[in-house]
Design a protein around this motif. Structure first.
Motif, short mmCIF file in Angstrom:
data_model
loop_
_atom_site.label_atom_id
_atom_site.label_comp_id
_atom_site.label_asym_id
_atom_site.label_seq_id
_atom_site.Cartn_x
_atom_site.Cartn_y
_atom_site.Cartn_z
N HIS A 126 -2.53 1.25 -12.19
CA HIS A 126 -2.59 -0.21 -12.21
C HIS A 126 -1.94 -0.71 -10.93
O HIS A 126 -0.71 -0.80 -10.82
CB HIS A 126 -1.86 -0.76 -13.43
CG HIS A 126 -2.05 -2.24 -13.63
ND1 HIS A 126 -2.70 -2.77 -14.73
CD2 HIS A 126 -1.67 -3.31 -12.87
CE1 HIS A 126 -2.71 -4.09 -14.63
NE2 HIS A 126 -2.07 -4.44 -13.52
N ALA A 127 -2.75 -1.02 -9.93
CA ALA A 127 -2.27 -1.49 -8.63
C ALA A 127 -3.46 -1.95 -7.81
O ALA A 127 -4.60 -1.55 -8.07
CB ALA A 127 -1.52 -0.38 -7.89
N ARG A 128 -3.19 -2.76 -6.81
CA ARG A 128 -4.26 -3.17 -5.89
C ARG A 128 -4.70 -2.00 -5.03
O ARG A 128 -5.91 -1.79 -4.82
CB ARG A 128 -3.75 -4.30 -4.99
CG ARG A 128 -4.79 -4.86 -4.02
CD ARG A 128 -4.12 -5.73 -2.96
NE ARG A 128 -3.24 -4.94 -2.10
CZ ARG A 128 -2.33 -5.46 -1.28
NH1 ARG A 128 -2.16 -6.77 -1.24
NH2 ARG A 128 -1.58 -4.68 -0.53
N ASP A 129 -3.73 -1.24 -4.51
CA ASP A 129 -4.01 -0.16 -3.56
C ASP A 129 -3.68 1.19 -4.16
O ASP A 129 -2.67 1.34 -4.88
CB ASP A 129 -3.18 -0.32 -2.29
CG ASP A 129 -3.39 -1.64 -1.58
OD1 ASP A 129 -4.43 -2.29 -1.83
OD2 ASP A 129 -2.52 -2.03 -0.78
N LEU A 130 -4.47 2.19 -3.82
CA LEU A 130 -4.18 3.58 -4.15
C LEU A 130 -4.33 4.42 -2.90
O LEU A 130 -5.33 4.32 -2.20
CB LEU A 130 -5.11 4.10 -5.25
CG LEU A 130 -4.91 5.55 -5.70
CD1 LEU A 130 -5.25 5.71 -7.20
CD2 LEU A 130 -5.75 6.53 -4.88
N HIS A 131 -3.29 5.21 -2.60
CA HIS A 131 -3.30 6.10 -1.43
C HIS A 131 -3.04 7.53 -1.90
O HIS A 131 -2.37 7.75 -2.91
CB HIS A 131 -2.20 5.73 -0.43
CG HIS A 131 -2.02 4.26 -0.21
ND1 HIS A 131 -1.05 3.53 -0.84
CD2 HIS A 131 -2.69 3.39 0.58
CE1 HIS A 131 -1.12 2.27 -0.46
NE2 HIS A 131 -2.11 2.16 0.40
N LEU A 132 -3.55 8.48 -1.16
CA LEU A 132 -3.31 9.89 -1.45
C LEU A 132 -2.95 10.60 -0.15
O LEU A 132 -3.68 10.52 0.84
CB LEU A 132 -4.55 10.53 -2.08
CG LEU A 132 -4.49 12.03 -2.38
CD1 LEU A 132 -3.34 12.37 -3.32
CD2 LEU A 132 -5.83 12.50 -2.98
N VAL A 133 -1.80 11.29 -0.15
CA VAL A 133 -1.41 12.14 0.97
C VAL A 133 -2.11 13.48 0.78
O VAL A 133 -1.89 14.16 -0.23
CB VAL A 133 0.11 12.33 1.04
CG1 VAL A 133 0.47 13.26 2.20
CG2 VAL A 133 0.81 10.98 1.19
#
Length: 371
Positions: free
Chosen positions: A290-297
């Motif tokens: 639940h968030a506007r942005d999703l990032h993956l390293v």
């Protein structure tokens, strides 16, 4: 990136000894607010108590210097110094970078030296070519000391990324701040320390920045997913049936459903201490967030071997919710080891199910972050 439980202290001190702002609080991966300061996420290696003074001589122990010859205490004598601890995959640090970059430019000729200390979190961040790449693409033109083994980090008794230490012209630490936010207060400290050093005409106006892309501020009002690691040592809420097995190839399966902030693997993976490596093509990771942005390293385990992938949201191509590293159909390629912005969704923000399927094997995945 974050310790499980940490005590945070931020103290501002100016020449007359009066605090501008201070707070003490405890947090565990969630946002914390104060009437003056907001530090939504702090993370790092727990070392010890924060000191009130630093030995600038530790800069002489840097492994490498970028954008500058090696800097010494004698070369910095009489200058106000901002020490900025960072690592290039840290989304929290990335969101502070526009301000640090602007301060370096605005006050350089008035006696401020900004020095970035790159203290890596993941093993690939120890690769000097990777750090050089990050300095270039992130438009960092101030000096950067490379601190592979956290020698400078320990000299400052530092614990977090990002961390800022404000040092006066006599070499004393007068203020430290951890995390994001309080940019105007931090700039006020720079201005005050420059005036103390005898600099005239120091502006009282704050810099104006327009952060975009990865540098844009998080949507704190809708952020309900904390950052999470993929590696065995620090992951939370792993939901594949049977749990994770350390350092052994295994076929993983998705559960029937995921609750908010749970995640799972599917396919043949090896879960290591700080990463999960895909052994055979067509493996996937699914995450309820639940968030506007999703990032993956993430990135290819072997340099020069790109790994294609496809992202779905609630089983469909992301469309307008795609991040800068994929197209609207969810297609992307992991070319180097770094942070990838995969989702930036429009309103309304609700619980969503993210899935990333890797077309080829050989990808290493490290951590999810949100904004």
């Amino acid at each position: 990136m974050k310790p499980n439980k940490l005590l945070v202290t931020a103290v501002v001190a100016i020449a007359i000894g009066a605090p501008i702002v201070g707070f003490v609080g405890e947090m565990k991966g969630q946002s914390m607010t104060s009437t003056v300061v907001r530090v939504p996420f702090l993370h790092g290696f727990p070392i010890g108590q924060i000191g009130s003074q630093t030995e600038l001589a530790s800069l002489e122990l840097a492994n490498e210097w970028l954008n500058s010859p090696p800097l010494t205490p004698s070369a910095l004598r009489g200058r106000v110094i901002l020490i900025d601890f960072w690592t290039y995959t840290c989304i929290n640090w990335l969101r502070t970078l526009p301000y640090v970059r602007a301060w370096a430019e605005k006050y350089r000729d008035q006696g401020l030296s900004v020095i970035g200390i790159h203290a890596p979190e993941f093993s690939f961040e120890k690769n000097l070519n990777n750090v050089r790449w990050a300095v270039k693409v992130m438009r960092i033109d101030y000096p950067v000391a490379v601190d592979y083994d956290h020698v400078i980090w320990r000299a400052f008794n530092n614990q977090y990324w990002p961390a800022s230490y404000f040092i006066d012209s006599h070499g004393l630490v007068r203020h430290h701040y951890f995390g994001e936010g309080s940019y105007e207060q931090s700039e006020m400290i720079i201005q005050e320390l420059l005036r103390e050093a005898g600099v005239g005409g120091v502006s009282r106006e704050p810099v104006k920045v327009d952060p975009r892309g990865l540098e844009a501020a998080a949507d704190w009002g809708n952020l309900q997913s904390p950052e999470n690691y993929v590696g065995f040592e620090r992951t939370e809420n792993f939901a594949s049936r049977g749990g994770a097995v350390l350092d052994k190839p295994r076929m993983y399966e998705l559960p029937a459903r995921l609750r908010l902030n749970e995640w799972a693997l599917s396919g043949n993976w090896t879960v290591k201490k700080d990463t999960a490596v895909l052994n055979k093509a067509s493996g996937s990771i699914t995450y309820r967030f639940h968030a506007r942005d999703l990032h993956l390293v993430m990135g290819p385990a072997a340099p020069g071997t790109p790994v294609r992938f496809r992202v779905l949201i609630d089983g469909q191509p992301p469309g307008a919710a795609h991040g800068i590293d994929i197209d609207d159909q969810g297609n992307g390629t992991a070319i180097e080891q770094r942070l990838y912005r995969l989702i930036r969704q429009p309103m309304p923000i609700v619980d969503r199910q993210f899935e990333i399927e890797f077309i080829e094997s050989g990808v290493e995945t490290f951590a999810f972050t949100f904004g």
